[in-house]
Design an enzyme around this catalytic site. Structure first.
Site, PDB file in Angstrom:
ATOM      1  N   LYS A 276       2.953  15.378   5.091  1.00 29.75           N
ATOM      2  CA  LYS A 276       4.376  15.475   4.687  1.00 29.75           C
ATOM      3  C   LYS A 276       4.535  15.445   3.109  1.00 29.75           C
ATOM      4  CE  LYS A 276       5.170  10.636   5.180  1.00 29.75           C
ATOM      5  NZ  LYS A 276       6.183  10.109   4.611  1.00 29.75           N
ATOM      6  N   ASN A 277       3.173  14.314   2.806  1.00 28.63           N
ATOM      7  CA  ASN A 277       4.000  13.932   0.839  1.00 28.63           C
ATOM      8  C   ASN A 277       3.929  15.085  -0.035  1.00 28.63           C
ATOM      9  OD1 ASN A 277       4.456  11.272   2.344  1.00 28.63           O
ATOM     10  ND2 ASN A 277       2.440   9.658   1.800  1.00 28.63           N
TER      11      ASN A 277
ATOM     12  N   ARG B 250      10.200  -1.443  -3.302  1.00 28.29           N
ATOM     13  CA  ARG B 250      10.174  -0.299  -3.417  1.00 28.29           C
ATOM     14  C   ARG B 250      11.647   0.295  -4.354  1.00 28.29           C
ATOM     15  NH1 ARG B 250       8.931   4.007   1.456  1.00 28.29           N
ATOM     16  NH2 ARG B 250       7.562   4.451   0.232  1.00 28.29           N
TER      17      ARG B 250
ATOM     18  N   ASP C 294      -1.676   3.961   3.248  1.00 26.53           N
ATOM     19  CA  ASP C 294      -1.101   4.563   4.355  1.00 26.53           C
ATOM     20  C   ASP C 294      -2.238   4.950   5.930  1.00 26.53           C
ATOM     21  OD1 ASP C 294       0.993   5.136   2.392  1.00 26.53           O
ATOM     22  OD2 ASP C 294       0.592   7.379   2.493  1.00 26.53           O
TER      23      ASP C 294
HETATM   24  N1  EPU Z   1       6.712   1.256  -8.018  1.00 27.36           N
HETATM   25  C1  EPU Z   1       7.911   0.873  -8.947  1.00 27.36           C
HETATM   26  N2  EPU Z   1       8.398   1.097  -9.753  1.00 27.36           N
HETATM   27  C2  EPU Z   1       8.511   2.803  -9.621  1.00 27.36           C
HETATM   28  C3  EPU Z   1       7.664   2.971  -8.749  1.00 27.36           C
HETATM   29  C4  EPU Z   1       6.567   2.760  -8.043  1.00 27.36           C
HETATM   30  O1  EPU Z   1       7.392  -1.001  -9.009  1.00 27.36           O
HETATM   31  O2  EPU Z   1       9.964   3.439 -10.470  1.00 27.36           O
HETATM   32  C5  EPU Z   1       5.659   0.425  -7.189  1.00 27.36           C
HETATM   33  C6  EPU Z   1       6.099   0.360  -5.773  1.00 27.36           C
HETATM   34  O3  EPU Z   1       6.736  -0.279  -5.300  1.00 27.36           O
HETATM   35  C7  EPU Z   1       4.328   0.099  -5.073  1.00 27.36           C
HETATM   36  C8  EPU Z   1       3.871   0.974  -6.059  1.00 27.36           C
HETATM   37  O4  EPU Z   1       4.348   1.174  -7.029  1.00 27.36           O
HETATM   38  O5  EPU Z   1       4.120  -1.014  -5.066  1.00 27.36           O
HETATM   39  C9  EPU Z   1       3.213   2.251  -5.829  1.00 27.36           C
HETATM   40  O6  EPU Z   1       4.238   2.631  -5.138  1.00 27.36           O
HETATM   41  P1  EPU Z   1       4.145   4.689  -5.514  1.00 27.36           P
HETATM   42  O7  EPU Z   1       5.218   4.912  -6.529  1.00 27.36           O
HETATM   43  O8  EPU Z   1       2.665   5.402  -5.493  1.00 27.36           O
HETATM   44  O9  EPU Z   1       4.757   4.753  -4.421  1.00 27.36           O
HETATM   45  P2  EPU Z   1       6.258   6.032  -3.390  1.00 27.36           P
HETATM   46  O10 EPU Z   1       5.763   7.272  -4.045  1.00 27.36           O
HETATM   47  O11 EPU Z   1       6.730   5.445  -3.249  1.00 27.36           O
HETATM   48  C10 EPU Z   1       4.047   7.088  -2.013  1.00 27.36           C
HETATM   49  C11 EPU Z   1       4.034   8.250  -0.605  1.00 27.36           C
HETATM   50  C12 EPU Z   1       4.098   6.970   0.917  1.00 27.36           C
HETATM   51  C13 EPU Z   1       2.844   6.045   0.070  1.00 27.36           C
HETATM   52  C14 EPU Z   1       2.771   6.017  -1.454  1.00 27.36           C
HETATM   53  C15 EPU Z   1       0.965   4.907  -2.003  1.00 27.36           C
HETATM   54  C16 EPU Z   1       5.316   9.803  -0.400  1.00 27.36           C
HETATM   55  C17 EPU Z   1       7.216  10.370  -0.072  1.00 27.36           C
HETATM   56  N3  EPU Z   1       5.554   8.322   0.092  1.00 27.36           N
HETATM   57  O12 EPU Z   1       5.202   6.695  -2.037  1.00 27.36           O
HETATM   58  O13 EPU Z   1       3.536   6.989   2.006  1.00 27.36           O
HETATM   59  O14 EPU Z   1       2.306   4.918   0.875  1.00 27.36           O
HETATM   60  O15 EPU Z   1       3.296   6.352  -2.195  1.00 27.36           O
HETATM   61  O16 EPU Z   1       0.213   5.805  -1.815  1.00 27.36           O
HETATM   62  O17 EPU Z   1       5.155  10.252  -0.301  1.00 27.36           O
HETATM   63  C18 EPU Z   1       3.630   7.055   4.041  1.00 27.36           C
HETATM   64  O18 EPU Z   1       3.668   8.723   4.192  1.00 27.36           O
HETATM   65  O19 EPU Z   1       3.973   6.549   4.835  1.00 27.36           O
HETATM   66  C19 EPU Z   1       4.297   6.520   2.820  1.00 27.36           C
HETATM   67  C20 EPU Z   1       4.712   5.652   2.579  1.00 27.36           C
END
Ligand code: EPU
Length: 418
Positions: free
Chosen positions: A22-23, A121, A305
């Site tokens: 998915k991701n 987020r 996850d």
């Molecule tokens: N963060 C910030 N600022 C940003 C971006 C992130 O502070 O601009 C923080 C977030 O709040 C969090 C941390 O950094 O505390 C990590 O966030 P990340 O950006 O890595 O997460 P994401 O890209 O929003 C993806 C997956 C998530 C998974 C995380 C961590 C996708 C669509 N989502 O999220 O997947 O938990 O990486 O591995 O790729 C899931 O599949 O259930 C899911 C939530």
């Protein structure tokens, strides 16, 4: 509303085949608009997040041809229109259109994305990255306009190794002038898969999978064919289910190195499994699972996850286990429901303390988010009686044919619409 009903207590035997990640998929689909030619992506999971992204493609007048497991994306007649709020909000990964549209048209207009409510987020790191490349970001309530006269390569240090920010900056930088270096980049396998796709289209990206990614901008990207990697979180979820109630449950189409942190924890607590080249077979485990402490971390640490389904397994381990969540502030919403099913878990700040083993008994629960929903499914499979899981839509966002896959190995599970 969709409801999943599960009659627990059945032993599961047979083979479950893992779908495309998915991701990775949710970034590959927006990435495909960076060319004007046709991109074919195969092993695409049929989940509602994929449908939501295809809807956005259609809004942008991109031709989408979806067949079983593959999607052909043709942006030759696309138009860069605003991605309206209902489309932006359907899922988290709509934000990858920001990077891709900025890269292609030097302009993107969309709203704050949706997705699971597992914490605040923010997307500040994405926006800072775009600004470093020369874009101007204007925010009006939750509407974002990101615009640049020209995108120029830059050195970008991410304060947090964010998956989303790493991919989004890559998408914007592939067509920027000059060289972009992302330091403290996230290293997840999905990032490598997206970089490979972009390179297949003619991008020049090196270092994906390490903490320094270098992107040399190119003028044009071309058609390509690409395969999505297997979903390591889906695989991990079924392996955990196998540890709970499997009897020779084979999880097929897995890249074992992607789930090393889970496998080493399973070994530590005494789960009985065998690792093949592209599969894991979970044998029946005894009643003597040991307790452990697990702390979530960025790849190659233990994935956040899988934390929620893994907590369910720890309800069956002897003694006190601890799960420490370090990525998301609000990822323990499954705990009250698990306790209703009979577990003994206390959450203190970002740590869940689990005392096991506990017998689980069916009741009505809900999926508060995708992985909390997967945890409910895992728990219901071992609970005595019929568990009803409300808000099952969350689960269908990320697990392809979960009901059919579990039925095929002997589970008594049904999806209902009420
Ligand atoms: N963060 C910030 N600022 C940003 C971006 C992130 O502070 O601009 C923080 C977030 O709040 C969090 C941390 O950094 O505390 C990590 O966030 P990340 O950006 O890595 O997460 P994401 O890209 O929003 C993806 C997956 C998530 C998974 C995380 C961590 C996708 C669509 N989502 O999220 O997947 O938990 O990486 O591995 O790729 C899931 O599949 O259930 C899911 C939530």
């Amino acid at each position: 509303m969709k409801i999943i009903e599960i009659e627990g207590g059945k032993k599961l035997t047979g083979t479950i085949r893992i779908s495309g990640a998915k991701n990775a998929t949710v970034a590959l689909i927006p990435a495909a608009i960076l060319t004007d030619e046709e991109a074919t992506i195969c092993n695409v999971p049929e989940i509602t997040d994929t449908e939501a992204l295809c809807d956005i493609l259609e809004l942008l007048k991109v031709k989408v041809n979806r067949s079983t497991e593959s999607v052909v994306i043709n942006p030759s007649e696309m138009e860069n229109v605003e991605i309206t709020e209902p489309y932006s909000k359907k899922l988290r990964a709509s934000y990858y259109f920001m990077g891709a549209l900025l890269g292609k048209y030097k302009k993107a207009v969309m709203y704050f994305p949706g997705g699971c409510s597992i914490g605040e987020r923010p997307i500040d790191l994405h926006l800072k990255g775009f600004e470093a490349l020369g874009a101007k970001v204007t925010t009006e309530k939750n509407k974002y306009t990101v615009e640049a006269e020209e995108l120029k390569g830059a050195n970008i240090y991410l304060d947090i190794a964010s998956v989303g920010a790493t991919i989004n900056i890559m998408l914007a930088a592939v067509k920027a002038k000059g060289i972009t270096v992302i330091d403290n980049a996230a290293k997840e396998p999905e990032i490598v898969n997206v970089a490979t796709f972009l390179n297949n289209m003619g991008a020049k990206i090196t270092g994906a999978g390490t903490s320094t990614i270098k992107i040399e901008g190119v003028e044009k990207l071309h058609k390509c064919f690409h395969e999505v990697i297997p979903d390591r979180i889906e695989a991990g979820t079924y392996i955990i289910i196998g540890a709970l109630c499997g009897e020779m449950l084979k999880i097929d189409n897995v890249i074992p190195e992607h789930i090393d942190p889970l496998l080493s924890k399973l070994e530590e607590i005494g789960v009985n499994f065998e690792v093949g080249r592209d599969h894991i077979t979970v044998l029946e485990s005894g009643n003597d699972l040991k307790s452990t402490t697990v702390k979530t971390a960025v790849f190659p640490g233990f994935p956040t996850d899988l934390q929620q389904p893994f907590t369910v397994l720890l309800t069956q381990a002897n003694g006190m286990s601890r799960v420490i969540e370090t990525i998301w502030e609000n990822r323990f919403m499954h705990i009250p429901y698990l306790n209703q099913l009979g577990s003994r878990i206390v959450v203190k700040n970002q740590t869940a303390e689990i005392v096991g083993p506990t017998k689980l008994t069916a009741t009505s629960v809900a999926a508060t988010d995708l992985r909390a929903g997967a945890a409910m499914v895992a728990a219901a499979l071992i609970a005595e009686g019929k568990t009803k899981i409300a808000n099952a839509e969350h689960i269908l966002r990320g697990y392809e044919q979960i009901v059919e896959k579990l039925v095929s190995v002997g589970a008594r599970i049904e999806l209902k619409e009420i």
